[in-house]
Design a protein around this motif. Structure first.
Motif, PDB file in Angstrom:
ATOM      1  N   ALA A   1      17.573  50.030  44.186  1.00 24.61           N
ATOM      2  CA  ALA A   1      17.450  51.542  44.617  1.00 24.61           C
ATOM      3  C   ALA A   1      18.050  52.408  43.618  1.00 24.61           C
ATOM      4  O   ALA A   1      19.160  52.151  42.777  1.00 24.61           O
ATOM      5  N   HIS A   2      17.493  53.591  43.693  1.00 26.32           N
ATOM      6  CA  HIS A   2      18.029  54.593  42.814  1.00 26.32           C
ATOM      7  C   HIS A   2      19.118  55.280  43.808  1.00 26.32           C
ATOM      8  O   HIS A   2      19.181  55.250  44.904  1.00 26.32           O
ATOM      9  N   HIS A   3      20.316  55.570  43.091  1.00 23.55           N
ATOM     10  CA  HIS A   3      21.475  56.417  44.157  1.00 23.55           C
ATOM     11  C   HIS A   3      21.516  57.936  43.431  1.00 23.55           C
ATOM     12  O   HIS A   3      21.851  58.156  42.257  1.00 23.55           O
ATOM     13  N   ARG A   4      21.628  58.756  44.611  1.00 23.75           N
ATOM     14  CA  ARG A   4      22.068  60.273  44.286  1.00 23.75           C
ATOM     15  C   ARG A   4      23.174  60.409  44.927  1.00 23.75           C
ATOM     16  O   ARG A   4      23.098  60.548  46.269  1.00 23.75           O
ATOM     17  N   PRO A   5      24.222  60.775  44.573  1.00 21.47           N
ATOM     18  CA  PRO A   5      25.569  61.010  45.336  1.00 21.47           C
ATOM     19  C   PRO A   5      25.424  62.404  45.973  1.00 21.47           C
ATOM     20  O   PRO A   5      24.831  63.335  45.350  1.00 21.47           O
ATOM     21  N   LEU A   6      25.797  62.319  47.239  1.00 15.16           N
ATOM     22  CA  LEU A   6      25.662  63.617  48.025  1.00 15.16           C
ATOM     23  C   LEU A   6      26.977  64.047  48.349  1.00 15.16           C
ATOM     24  O   LEU A   6      27.223  65.464  48.359  1.00 15.16           O
ATOM     25  N   LEU A   7      28.158  63.456  48.629  1.00 12.32           N
ATOM     26  CA  LEU A   7      29.409  63.768  49.243  1.00 12.32           C
ATOM     27  C   LEU A   7      30.431  62.824  49.098  1.00 12.32           C
ATOM     28  O   LEU A   7      30.149  61.619  49.589  1.00 12.32           O
ATOM     29  N   LYS A   8      31.572  62.827  48.549  1.00 13.37           N
ATOM     30  CA  LYS A   8      32.653  61.832  48.604  1.00 13.37           C
ATOM     31  C   LYS A   8      33.263  62.235  49.776  1.00 13.37           C
ATOM     32  O   LYS A   8      33.366  63.217  50.281  1.00 13.37           O
ATOM     33  N   GLU A   9      33.692  60.947  50.511  1.00 12.34           N
ATOM     34  CA  GLU A   9      34.283  61.096  51.798  1.00 12.34           C
ATOM     35  C   GLU A   9      35.846  61.160  51.813  1.00 12.34           C
ATOM     36  O   GLU A   9      36.531  60.653  50.927  1.00 12.34           O
ATOM     37  N   ARG A  10      36.219  62.199  52.393  1.00  8.75           N
ATOM     38  CA  ARG A  10      37.740  62.680  52.787  1.00  8.75           C
ATOM     39  C   ARG A  10      37.958  62.318  54.155  1.00  8.75           C
ATOM     40  O   ARG A  10      37.080  62.996  54.983  1.00  8.75           O
ATOM     41  N   ILE A  11      39.155  61.937  54.564  1.00  8.76           N
ATOM     42  CA  ILE A  11      39.497  61.459  55.760  1.00  8.76           C
ATOM     43  C   ILE A  11      40.937  62.081  56.144  1.00  8.76           C
ATOM     44  O   ILE A  11      41.525  62.306  55.512  1.00  8.76           O
ATOM     45  N   ILE A  12      41.132  62.209  57.572  1.00 12.03           N
ATOM     46  CA  ILE A  12      41.995  62.678  58.219  1.00 12.03           C
ATOM     47  C   ILE A  12      42.311  62.157  59.372  1.00 12.03           C
ATOM     48  O   ILE A  12      41.363  62.069  60.308  1.00 12.03           O
ATOM     49  N   PRO A  13      43.714  62.084  59.728  1.00 14.18           N
ATOM     50  CA  PRO A  13      44.041  61.321  61.440  1.00 14.18           C
ATOM     51  C   PRO A  13      43.845  62.496  62.417  1.00 14.18           C
ATOM     52  O   PRO A  13      44.341  63.653  62.032  1.00 14.18           O
ATOM     53  N   VAL A  14      43.160  62.401  63.536  1.00 19.19           N
ATOM     54  CA  VAL A  14      42.998  63.541  64.390  1.00 19.19           C
ATOM     55  C   VAL A  14      43.196  62.908  65.945  1.00 19.19           C
ATOM     56  O   VAL A  14      43.116  61.643  66.000  1.00 19.19           O
ATOM     57  N   CYS A  15      43.632  63.549  66.623  1.00 18.66           N
ATOM     58  CA  CYS A  15      43.959  63.353  68.114  1.00 18.66           C
ATOM     59  C   CYS A  15      43.351  64.814  68.783  1.00 18.66           C
ATOM     60  O   CYS A  15      43.339  65.774  68.428  1.00 18.66           O
ATOM     61  N   ALA A  16      43.495  64.364  70.347  1.00 22.70           N
ATOM     62  CA  ALA A  16      43.505  65.499  71.293  1.00 22.70           C
ATOM     63  C   ALA A  16      44.666  66.545  71.070  1.00 22.70           C
ATOM     64  O   ALA A  16      45.826  66.004  70.762  1.00 22.70           O
ATOM     65  N   PRO A  17      44.560  67.771  71.195  1.00 23.55           N
ATOM     66  CA  PRO A  17      45.537  68.704  71.359  1.00 23.55           C
ATOM     67  C   PRO A  17      46.989  68.443  71.934  1.00 23.55           C
ATOM     68  O   PRO A  17      48.042  68.627  71.673  1.00 23.55           O
ATOM     69  N   GLY A  18      46.845  67.765  73.157  1.00 19.54           N
ATOM     70  CA  GLY A  18      47.877  67.311  73.890  1.00 19.54           C
ATOM     71  C   GLY A  18      48.469  66.012  73.970  1.00 19.54           C
ATOM     72  O   GLY A  18      48.988  65.405  74.680  1.00 19.54           O
ATOM     73  N   PHE A  19      47.823  65.213  72.621  1.00 19.05           N
ATOM     74  CA  PHE A  19      48.056  63.908  72.794  1.00 19.05           C
ATOM     75  C   PHE A  19      49.615  63.527  72.541  1.00 19.05           C
ATOM     76  O   PHE A  19      50.169  62.491  73.044  1.00 19.05           O
ATOM     77  N   ALA A  20      50.441  64.460  71.742  1.00 13.13           N
ATOM     78  CA  ALA A  20      51.943  64.068  71.578  1.00 13.13           C
ATOM     79  C   ALA A  20      52.421  65.446  71.550  1.00 13.13           C
ATOM     80  O   ALA A  20      51.835  66.657  71.490  1.00 13.13           O
ATOM     81  N   GLU A  21      53.810  65.493  71.872  1.00  9.90           N
ATOM     82  CA  GLU A  21      54.550  66.677  72.043  1.00  9.90           C
ATOM     83  C   GLU A  21      54.693  67.667  70.654  1.00  9.90           C
ATOM     84  O   GLU A  21      54.542  68.503  70.714  1.00  9.90           O
ATOM     85  N   ALA A  22      55.038  66.839  69.855  1.00  6.09           N
ATOM     86  CA  ALA A  22      55.145  67.648  68.431  1.00  6.09           C
ATOM     87  C   ALA A  22      54.074  67.080  67.379  1.00  6.09           C
ATOM     88  O   ALA A  22      54.185  65.978  66.734  1.00  6.09           O
ATOM     89  N   LEU A  23      52.944  67.915  67.086  1.00  7.91           N
ATOM     90  CA  LEU A  23      52.258  67.837  66.000  1.00  7.91           C
ATOM     91  C   LEU A  23      52.073  68.691  64.934  1.00  7.91           C
ATOM     92  O   LEU A  23      52.322  69.935  65.222  1.00  7.91           O
ATOM     93  N   PRO A  24      51.828  68.141  63.841  1.00 10.30           N
ATOM     94  CA  PRO A  24      51.322  66.849  63.329  1.00 10.30           C
ATOM     95  C   PRO A  24      52.574  65.993  63.372  1.00 10.30           C
ATOM     96  O   PRO A  24      53.664  66.422  63.229  1.00 10.30           O
ATOM     97  N   LEU A  25      52.093  64.487  63.480  1.00  7.65           N
ATOM     98  CA  LEU A  25      53.179  63.692  63.438  1.00  7.65           C
ATOM     99  C   LEU A  25      53.384  63.091  61.909  1.00  7.65           C
ATOM    100  O   LEU A  25      52.390  63.016  60.987  1.00  7.65           O
TER     101      LEU A  25
END
Length: 295
Positions: free
Chosen positions: A158-182
């Protein structure tokens, strides 16, 4: 080239066979097909005569599929479904040309979809059809012009045409912990959510932040969207790609659980087969990608 006509029974006969196998009786098949019982029986007899093989064992008015008949009926169902999908594709497109894409379930609605508006506005005569595929497949056996692929440029043939390099981040619900970010150290003590198509993602994230994290355990998901909902419900911390995390941040359903984005090491590619010439719609799409920054 197709097979000789003697190997191609009529659609009506095949529909009758499929219905009897699916519903169990000729009477039920007749009702399903809006035919009389005798009409269904006649179609089945014509089919057996054409093939020269007994597909049913008859006992009075009862019919029971032979092993050969049952196997053949299952193959017929696959062919009928394929024909129905092809007919729907033609009917939906009308006079327009079609670009048929195999897409990843989260990348398509969150990244690709919003950008297709620009392409379609400049190419109103093209329809973009999308079917979800998670793992690579053989272009020879599936009728796609191109596919979205994540990882490295390693789709063979197959031919390959790059679209986007993946960047990641840890996420959680707003009330998941008392002091965010951890801190990364504090995050190690939290329930972590895992994606089966990203094995080792959490281990790599912790390593990038100076922590060894062997034998991490937690809930496992096969799609980002399911993992997002689990995180929104407060079940744990998820590693999400930027295009998906930013959508959830804007909606207020998720927040950053720890440090900012890091490079995940993988890239989203548009891939298309080397074994056949690119279709005209695909050529237009590739040219449009080259003229526009889609990152």
């Amino acid at each position: 080239m197709i097979a000789p006509r003697r190997f191609l029974p009529s659609i009506n006969s095949l529909l009758a066979l499929e219905a009897v196998e699916r519903l169990g009786t000729a009477s039920a098949a007749a009702e399903d097909l809006s035919l009389t019982h005798s009409a269904v029986s006649r179609q089945l007899k014509v089919l057996e005569e054409q093939l020269g093989v007994a597909l049913f064992v008859r006992s009075g008015k009862n019919l029971q599929l032979t092993a050969t008949g049952a196997t053949y009926a299952q193959s017929v169902r696959v062919c009928l479904n394929s024909l129905a999908r092809a007919s729907l594709k033609v009917k939906a497109a009308g006079a327009k040309a079609s670009l048929n894409l195999a897409v990843l379930p989260s990348f398509a609605p969150y990244w690709l979809g919003p950008r297709l508006t620009g392409f379609l506005s400049t190419h109103p005569g093209i329809l973009v059809n999308q079917s979800t595929r998670i793992k690579p497949f053989d272009f020879e056996n599936e009728d796609f012009d191109a596919a979205i692929h994540y990882g490295a440029a390693d789709w063979r043939g197959a031919h390959h045409r790059p679209l986007l390099k993946e960047r990641i981040i840890p996420v959680c619900a707003p009330g998941f912990a008392e002091a965010l970010p951890l801190s990364p150290g504090a995050l190690l003590k939290q329930p972590l959510l895992h994606l089966d198509s990203r094995p080792g993602a959490w281990e790599d994230w912790f390593k990038a932040h100076g922590h060894d994290a062997p034998q991490l355990r937690g809930m496992l998901f096969d799609q980002f969207t399911n993992m997002v909902e689990a995180s929104v419900s407060g079940l744990g911390v998820a590693l999400l790609p930027e295009f998906l995390a930013e959508q959830e941040f804007q909606r207020g359903r998720l927040v950053s659980a720890s440090a900012g984005y890091i490079d995940a090491g993988g890239t989203y590619f548009l891939v298309w087969p080397k074994t056949k010439q690119a279709s005209e719609p695909l050529t237009h799409f590739l040219n449009w990608l080259s003229r526009n920054d889609t990152s």
